[in-house]
Write an enzyme that holds these catalytic residues in place. Sequence first.
Site, PDB file in Angstrom:
ATOM      1  N   ASP A 113      67.724  85.775  59.411  1.00 63.19           N
ATOM      2  CA  ASP A 113      67.088  85.518  60.707  1.00 63.19           C
ATOM      3  C   ASP A 113      66.289  84.227  60.592  1.00 63.19           C
ATOM      4  OD1 ASP A 113      66.034  86.018  63.340  1.00 63.19           O
ATOM      5  OD2 ASP A 113      64.176  86.673  62.405  1.00 63.19           O
ATOM      6  N   SER A 114      65.812  83.764  61.738  1.00 61.05           N
ATOM      7  CA  SER A 114      64.952  82.578  61.734  1.00 61.05           C
ATOM      8  C   SER A 114      63.603  82.872  61.070  1.00 61.05           C
ATOM      9  CB  SER A 114      64.741  82.107  63.168  1.00 61.05           C
ATOM     10  OG  SER A 114      64.238  83.172  63.957  1.00 61.05           O
TER      11      SER A 114
ATOM     12  N   TYR B 118      64.084  79.346  66.265  1.00 59.45           N
ATOM     13  CA  TYR B 118      65.412  78.840  66.601  1.00 59.45           C
ATOM     14  C   TYR B 118      65.604  78.824  68.131  1.00 59.45           C
ATOM     15  CZ  TYR B 118      67.328  79.394  61.804  1.00 59.45           C
ATOM     16  OH  TYR B 118      67.609  79.293  60.467  1.00 59.45           O
ATOM     17  N   GLY B 119      64.803  79.665  68.795  1.00 59.90           N
ATOM     18  CA  GLY B 119      65.054  79.954  70.217  1.00 59.90           C
ATOM     19  C   GLY B 119      64.961  78.791  71.166  1.00 59.90           C
TER      20      GLY B 119
ATOM     21  N   CYS C  53      69.791  87.523  63.989  1.00 64.04           N
ATOM     22  CA  CYS C  53      69.019  86.700  64.915  1.00 64.04           C
ATOM     23  C   CYS C  53      69.883  86.538  66.161  1.00 64.04           C
ATOM     24  CB  CYS C  53      68.757  85.341  64.273  1.00 64.04           C
ATOM     25  SG  CYS C  53      68.012  84.122  65.357  1.00 64.04           S
ATOM     26  N   ASN C  54      69.343  86.880  67.294  1.00 58.97           N
ATOM     27  CA  ASN C  54      70.131  86.771  68.527  1.00 58.97           C
ATOM     28  C   ASN C  54      70.537  85.331  68.807  1.00 58.97           C
ATOM     29  OD1 ASN C  54      69.990  89.475  70.393  1.00 58.97           O
ATOM     30  ND2 ASN C  54      68.319  89.362  68.940  1.00 58.97           N
ATOM     31  N   THR C  55      69.588  84.408  68.578  1.00 62.56           N
ATOM     32  CA  THR C  55      69.877  83.008  68.892  1.00 62.56           C
ATOM     33  C   THR C  55      71.004  82.477  67.997  1.00 62.56           C
ATOM     34  OG1 THR C  55      67.540  82.767  69.478  1.00 62.56           O
ATOM     35  CG2 THR C  55      68.814  80.757  69.221  1.00 62.56           C
TER      36      THR C  55
ATOM     37  N   GLU D 272      54.112  87.751  66.902  1.00 62.60           N
ATOM     38  CA  GLU D 272      53.714  87.220  65.586  1.00 62.60           C
ATOM     39  C   GLU D 272      52.193  87.167  65.448  1.00 62.60           C
ATOM     40  OE1 GLU D 272      56.006  84.213  63.830  1.00 62.60           O
ATOM     41  OE2 GLU D 272      57.831  85.332  64.264  1.00 62.60           O
TER      42      GLU D 272
ATOM     43  N   CYS E 222      66.345  89.787  71.657  1.00 61.49           N
ATOM     44  CA  CYS E 222      65.660  88.929  70.680  1.00 61.49           C
ATOM     45  C   CYS E 222      65.059  89.864  69.639  1.00 61.49           C
ATOM     46  CB  CYS E 222      64.572  88.125  71.388  1.00 61.49           C
ATOM     47  SG  CYS E 222      63.478  87.245  70.258  1.00 61.49           S
ATOM     48  N   THR E 223      65.119  89.454  68.394  1.00 64.25           N
ATOM     49  CA  THR E 223      64.710  90.326  67.293  1.00 64.25           C
ATOM     50  C   THR E 223      63.305  90.912  67.431  1.00 64.25           C
ATOM     51  OG1 THR E 223      64.062  88.288  66.193  1.00 64.25           O
ATOM     52  CG2 THR E 223      66.155  89.274  65.540  1.00 64.25           C
ATOM     53  N   HIS E 224      62.401  90.135  68.044  1.00 67.35           N
ATOM     54  CA  HIS E 224      61.001  90.593  68.133  1.00 67.35           C
ATOM     55  C   HIS E 224      60.787  91.623  69.243  1.00 67.35           C
ATOM     56  CE1 HIS E 224      60.588  86.983  65.790  1.00 67.35           C
ATOM     57  NE2 HIS E 224      59.280  87.091  65.698  1.00 67.35           N
TER      58      HIS E 224
HETATM   59  N1  DGL Z   1      65.065  85.573  65.857  1.00 68.99           N
HETATM   60  C1  DGL Z   1      65.076  84.911  67.138  1.00 68.99           C
HETATM   61  C2  DGL Z   1      66.054  85.638  68.064  1.00 68.99           C
HETATM   62  O1  DGL Z   1      66.375  86.787  67.886  1.00 68.99           O
HETATM   63  C3  DGL Z   1      63.703  84.861  67.769  1.00 68.99           C
HETATM   64  C4  DGL Z   1      62.748  83.917  67.099  1.00 68.99           C
HETATM   65  C5  DGL Z   1      63.186  82.481  67.196  1.00 68.99           C
HETATM   66  O2  DGL Z   1      63.134  81.873  68.287  1.00 68.99           O
HETATM   67  O3  DGL Z   1      63.606  81.956  66.169  1.00 68.99           O
HETATM   68  O4  DGL Z   1      66.533  85.050  68.989  1.00 68.99           O
END
Ligand code: DGL
Length: 296
Positions: free
Chosen positions: A13-14, A45-46, A76-78, A155, A187-189
Site C-alpha cells: 500500500d502507499s 498516492y491518491g 491500495c485502491n489508488t 492518520e 480507500c484503505t483508510h
Molecule cells: N491507500 C490509498 C488508497 O486506498 C489511500 C492513501 C493514499 O492516498 O495514498 O487509495
Amino acid sequence: MEDIKYAPIGVFDSGVGGLTVAREIMHQLPDEYIIYFGDTARVPYGSKSRETIIRFSRQIVHFLQTKSVKAVVVACNTASALALETLQPELDIPVIGVVVPGARVAAESTKTGKVGVIATESTIASELYTRVIEEQNPRVQVYGKACPLFVPLVEEGWINDLVTLEVARRYLKPLMETGIDTLVMGCTHYPLLRETFRQILGDGVTLVNPAYETARELKDLLEREGIANDGKRVEAGHDPDKTEANAMDPGKTDEEKAVKKYSFYVSDAANKFKEFASTILPFGVDAAQLVHIEDY
Ligand code: DGL
C-alpha cells in the site's frame, strides 16, 4: 526447491492503510505468511498521476519479488485503479487488487440500482469502480465522490470525532440525495470510519469493504492455483530462523505465533508506522524495516 505454497504473500500500500486489507487476509487465511510493504516515504498516492503510481508500484513489486512472494495483493485502491492493469501482464505470479472484488460485491448487493463510491481523487478520476460495477450490471448507476480529507483525519487518529463526522456529512450528503442503497468504501483508510458512515447513513445503506472481498478472492485464487499454504509445515515459512523457533515452542500464544508470520517493510518513518500498525492489527508490531525503494 522450497514448495511454493509455503512462500509468503506480498501485500503493499502507499502507507499504513493497506493494513486494513492485511488484517482481513490474516483473519481469513491464517496459515499464510505475509510480507507487507508500506510506501510511507511517498504517501499519499491518491493525488498523484497514473505514470507515477505505475512507477512506484512496479518498484514495490520488484522489491517483493526479492522476498520470493508467491502472489501479490495491491492493497491500495489508488494503485489498484491506476497500476494493476499495467503490472499484471508483466509478472509471472498472480497479482490482485482491491477494486474489482469490491466493485463486484457492490453490483450484487444493490436493490435500488444506485451505488455510491467514495475514494481518493485519483481512484474516482480513473472511473474503474464505475466501469467494473457497470460491467457486472449495466442497470446500476454509480455515483463517485472523492473524499480527500478522510485519509489525513484517520492518520491523525480522529476516528470518532465531531470534526470527522461533520466532514463526512458534507461528503456524503450529495450521495444520499441520489438514493444510493450501497456505498463502497473505496480507500484503505475508510473502513476505519465505518461507524461514522453508519451514523450518517443509517441501516438502509450497505457498506462494502473491498478488503473483505479481496481476502475471499485471494483465498479462491490460491486454492485454484494449488498454492494455498496448508499450514502443515510451520517451520517452512519465509523466515526459517524465526519460524523454526516458533514451531518448536508450543508454549507460544496465538498472538506470538501471528507476529512471527508477518514481516513489515516501509520506505520511511518506521516508528510512526509501527505505532499506527499496532492500532489496526490485533497484535503489536515490534519491527518495521526500512527499504530504499527507489533502488528497485
Ligand atoms: N491507500 C490509498 C488508497 O486506498 C489511500 C492513501 C493514499 O492516498 O495514498 O487509495
